[in-house]
Design a protein around this motif. Structure first.
Motif, PDB file in Angstrom:
ATOM      1  N   ASP A  22      41.703  44.306  47.857  1.00  0.00           N
ATOM      2  CA  ASP A  22      40.499  44.646  47.109  1.00  0.00           C
ATOM      3  C   ASP A  22      40.595  44.076  45.697  1.00  0.00           C
ATOM      4  OD1 ASP A  22      42.158  46.307  45.631  1.00  0.00           O
ATOM      5  OD2 ASP A  22      41.406  48.166  46.491  1.00  0.00           O
ATOM      6  N   LYS A  23      39.631  44.397  44.855  1.00  0.00           N
ATOM      7  CA  LYS A  23      39.557  43.794  43.531  1.00  0.00           C
ATOM      8  C   LYS A  23      40.699  44.201  42.613  1.00  0.00           C
ATOM      9  CE  LYS A  23      36.325  47.482  42.271  1.00  0.00           C
ATOM     10  NZ  LYS A  23      34.938  47.794  41.869  1.00  0.00           N
ATOM     11  N   ALA A  24      41.444  45.267  42.977  1.00  0.00           N
ATOM     12  CA  ALA A  24      42.607  45.697  42.186  1.00  0.00           C
ATOM     13  C   ALA A  24      43.914  45.283  42.850  1.00  0.00           C
ATOM     14  CB  ALA A  24      42.583  47.203  41.974  1.00  0.00           C
ATOM     15  N   VAL A  78      41.944  38.066  46.942  1.00  0.00           N
ATOM     16  CA  VAL A  78      41.176  39.199  46.432  1.00  0.00           C
ATOM     17  C   VAL A  78      39.724  39.048  46.882  1.00  0.00           C
ATOM     18  CG1 VAL A  78      40.468  40.443  44.350  1.00  0.00           C
ATOM     19  CG2 VAL A  78      42.728  39.375  44.463  1.00  0.00           C
ATOM     20  N   GLU A  79      39.114  40.165  47.270  1.00  0.00           N
ATOM     21  CA  GLU A  79      37.741  40.122  47.790  1.00  0.00           C
ATOM     22  C   GLU A  79      36.767  39.558  46.742  1.00  0.00           C
ATOM     23  OE1 GLU A  79      36.518  44.038  48.762  1.00  0.00           O
ATOM     24  OE2 GLU A  79      36.763  44.845  46.752  1.00  0.00           O
ATOM     25  N   ARG A  80      35.705  38.919  47.247  1.00  0.00           N
ATOM     26  CA  ARG A  80      34.736  38.256  46.375  1.00  0.00           C
ATOM     27  C   ARG A  80      33.313  38.579  46.817  1.00  0.00           C
ATOM     28  NH1 ARG A  80      38.692  35.450  48.343  1.00  0.00           N
ATOM     29  NH2 ARG A  80      37.393  35.089  50.149  1.00  0.00           N
ATOM     30  N   LYS A  96      30.674  39.213  45.149  1.00  0.00           N
ATOM     31  CA  LYS A  96      29.649  38.587  44.309  1.00  0.00           C
ATOM     32  C   LYS A  96      29.424  37.129  44.682  1.00  0.00           C
ATOM     33  CE  LYS A  96      29.883  41.521  40.204  1.00  0.00           C
ATOM     34  NZ  LYS A  96      30.087  41.546  38.729  1.00  0.00           N
ATOM     35  N   ALA A 121      40.644  33.518  46.681  1.00  0.00           N
ATOM     36  CA  ALA A 121      39.710  33.742  45.583  1.00  0.00           C
ATOM     37  C   ALA A 121      40.112  32.945  44.361  1.00  0.00           C
ATOM     38  CB  ALA A 121      39.661  35.230  45.244  1.00  0.00           C
ATOM     39  N   GLN A 163      48.277  38.222  37.349  1.00  0.00           N
ATOM     40  CA  GLN A 163      48.224  39.336  38.290  1.00  0.00           C
ATOM     41  C   GLN A 163      49.429  40.266  38.102  1.00  0.00           C
ATOM     42  OE1 GLN A 163      47.862  37.235  42.043  1.00  0.00           O
ATOM     43  NE2 GLN A 163      45.646  37.549  42.090  1.00  0.00           N
ATOM     44  N   ARG A 221      39.919  46.736  38.362  1.00  0.00           N
ATOM     45  CA  ARG A 221      39.582  45.373  38.794  1.00  0.00           C
ATOM     46  C   ARG A 221      40.415  44.363  38.017  1.00  0.00           C
ATOM     47  NH1 ARG A 221      35.170  42.973  41.226  1.00  0.00           N
ATOM     48  NH2 ARG A 221      34.946  40.744  40.822  1.00  0.00           N
ATOM     49  N   ASN A 271      40.710  40.769  36.546  1.00  0.00           N
ATOM     50  CA  ASN A 271      39.851  39.664  36.124  1.00  0.00           C
ATOM     51  C   ASN A 271      40.714  38.487  35.700  1.00  0.00           C
ATOM     52  OD1 ASN A 271      37.237  40.996  36.371  1.00  0.00           O
ATOM     53  ND2 ASN A 271      37.900  42.263  34.646  1.00  0.00           N
TER      54      ASN A 271
END
Length: 607
Positions: A389-391, A410-412, A414, A500, A511, A536, A538
């Motif tokens: 996931d995003k984290a 990591v999921e995307r 958007k 991603a 990360q 999340r 970034n």
């Protein structure tokens, strides 16, 4: 009898007097007598040994508070450790974190963790050092020495009071949170509360016949050492009496397969070695027989970089007489040749080669496959890496497994929404999904590339769509047109085969730092912070650098400019020097760069 401190037991005999007492222990090399000094009642620690000849005598020379001692001996060291090494991982008040790997993600995570976190940390890796991979091509040609870009993993581990096992993880039981490990014949298991997977990826041969048998790989220190040895051996053999012209040309024909940053920098460093050092120490007649070639499926080298950089680097190589064989796919690797095919026409031909190096592609680490198999079915759709996931929490693990670096995607969500938006715009669709037009392959690729300006991942999709002639047709009933549902299905399939973020050191480092911040915050915010649904990661792209030979480089620095040539070369050398993980390595790399510039590379072959 000896105590745990290694001192004679007699020296630890308790005193019963109220004045400072001691027993003579030994003489030093100057013949001075040393006394064993005890703790006093104030709890103040005093020096273990004091030269008798230098100590003032008498009560009037004693410091206040040092004239009374406890009725006990001194047996503990001067610094009281919080916990012994073998007790790490046994504190019931702390949760256990097991880290797999010793690369960029793992070292960044470990170095960013605080000492007083509510976790027992254990790192497991078959490699007991961190390797600064961006300078591996320099090591392969002698510009940088091996020890300059490695740092013992035990140094940061010891500084933080963590634990390290030199072993390889062989299996994962995600349900029971157990890691199985092995070192030679020794097998053991570790129970964890949280697992940090930072094992990276392994070389992908794409099933090309003959790669493993006839190619050198280029990922580890051992690969660089083997490359350096074989290059030197080939030049030495080429100077022997009785070697024909044809044999010399075969010996000195080098082929690098893959024109990404690693392949380009290896070819550039090899060029520098040949024309800056071999040219001065070997017969110059050999230079006309040296052939350096680089093969790639794309139309430019460094195709993942900005178009301006890719064009410049390709032209630079051509001017340096490095043969760029582009739009070409390797079909088979033989002992003395390669079978290649034109990407557009499919026409095959044979290219002679003396030494070939495979620098093309990575795939899922086998231990990550074990993790995927131990997680609930359907939670891991990505075939190239762990889905998170995003984290960076690995899906299906209930937040107990985290992924860092090349081994995770990591999921995307958007970017997929953006793909749908650009289709609707290109085909003039209304809010209900009714479209006036349908998209064809060139328009689909152009639309994805346009969306790639905001979401670089869409640009990777466009690139993947162009690599296979059948990729478009396999998702549509009409070979010339594609509906929105077909377009989104194609994007979803391509998305599951991509990452991603690029598989680079700066991604893994960011990360690792981010994840360490989350674990550090658990001391104040509790363990629940690790499951925060709003957390999340970034990624902030710092720029791209690549060395292209002759002290030149290319650099794409966001918010600044695109640099090319000698100026970029200076930036590259400076950045790679100061980016080392320790001050020790910074000085070593700086000294190597200066040594190479003044005295040249060491071209002796030790193995």
């Amino acid at each position: 009898m000896a105590t745990t401190t290694g001192l004679p037991a007699a020296a630890l005999t308790a005193t019963t007097t109220t004045t400072l007492m001691s027993k003579r222990c030994r003489r030093n090399h100057r013949g001075e007598d040393f006394d064993f000094i005890q703790h006093n009642k104030t709890g103040k620690k005093v020096s273990l040994f004091v030269p008798r000849g230098r100590r003032r005598g008498g009560a009037r020379h004693r410091r206040r508070g040092e004239n009374v001692v406890e009725n006990r001996a001194v047996a503990e060291p001067t610094k009281n450790p919080n916990v012994s090494y073998d007790e790490i991982g046994t504190d019931p008040a702390k949760r256990t974190v097991v880290i797999l790997g010793s690369g960029w993600g793992a070292i960044s995570f470990v170095k960013s963790l605080k000492k007083d976190i509510p976790f027992e940390v254990i790192l497991v890796s078959p490699r007991n050092y961190f390797l600064y991979t961006p300078l591996l091509p320099g090591v392969a040609t002698g510009a940088i020495e091996t020890r300059s870009i490695v740092e013992s993993i035990r140094r940061p581990i010891a500084e933080k009071g963590f634990k390290y096992y030199e072993a390889a993880a062989t299996d994962i039981d995600a349900k029971n949170k157990i890691v199985a490990c092995r070192k030679d014949e020794n097998e053991f298991t570790l129970k964890y509360d949280y697992l940090i997977t930072a094992v990276g990826a392994v070389t992908n041969t794409f099933g090309v016949p003959g790669v493993e048998e006839n190619c050198l790989f280029f990922k580890e220190i051992s690969d660089a050492a083997k490359f350096r040895s074989q290059v030197n051996e080939r030049f030495e053999r080429a100077t022997l009496p009785g070697i024909s012209k044809e044999e010399i040309q075969n010996l000195l024909r080098f082929v690098v397969i893959g024109a990404g940053p690693t392949g380009v920098e290896l070819a550039a460093e090899l060029y520098d070695l040949v024309f800056e050092d071999v040219a001065k120490t070997f017969p110059r007649r050999l230079l006309e027989d040296v052939s350096i070639n680089i093969i790639d499926l794309q139309e430019k080298i460094l195709s993942s970089y900005d178009r301006e950089i890719a064009d410049y680097a390709t032209d630079f190589f051509k001017r340096a007489n490095i043969n760029c064989i582009l739009n070409t796919q390797v079909k088979e690797v033989k002992k003395d040749s390669l079978i290649v095919a034109d990407k557009n026409t499919g026409e095959e031909r044979e290219i002679p080669c003396g030494m070939s190096v495979w620098c093309s592609g990575i795939k899922l680490n086998p231990i990550c496959e074990k993790i995927q198999n131990s997680l609930p079915e359907g939670s891991q759709p990505n075939v190239r890496s762990l889905s998170a996931d995003k984290a960076m929490r690995v899906k299906g693990s209930d937040g107990s497994i985290f992924g860092i670096g090349d081994c995770v995607t990591v999921e995307r969500p958007k970017s997929m929404a953006k793909a749908q938006e650009i289709y609707a715009k290109a085909c003039k669709c209304d809010e209900e999904g009714n479209c006036e037009l349908q998209i064809d392959l060139p328009t689909a690729i152009k639309a994805l590339e346009e969306g790639g300006k905001d979401f670089p991942h869409l640009k990777e999709m466009a690139k993947s769509a162009t690599q296979s002639i059948d990729v478009f047709e396999s998702y549509t009933k009409n070979k010339d047109e594609m509906t929105m549902s077909e377009f989104m299905k194609m994007c979803e399939e391509l998305d599951n085969g991509l990452r991603a973020f690029p598989a680079t050191a700066q991604v893994a480092k960011q990360q690792g730092n981010y994840l360490a911040e989350i674990f550090n915050s658990a001391k104040e915010n509790g363990f629940e912070v690790l499951q925060d649904p709003n957390a999340r990661f970034n990624y902030e792209h710092k720029g791209s650098l690549a060395y292209i030979g002759k002290d030149s480089a290319v650099a794409d620095i966001p918010g600044f400019a695109i640099l090319k040539g000698l100026a970029a070369g200076l930036v590259w050398k400076s950045f790679e020097t100061v980016s080392q993980v320790s001050l020790n390595n910074v000085f070593k790399v700086a000294a190597d760069i200066l040594r190479t510039k003044i005295f040249g590379r060491d071209i002796s072959r030790l193995t």
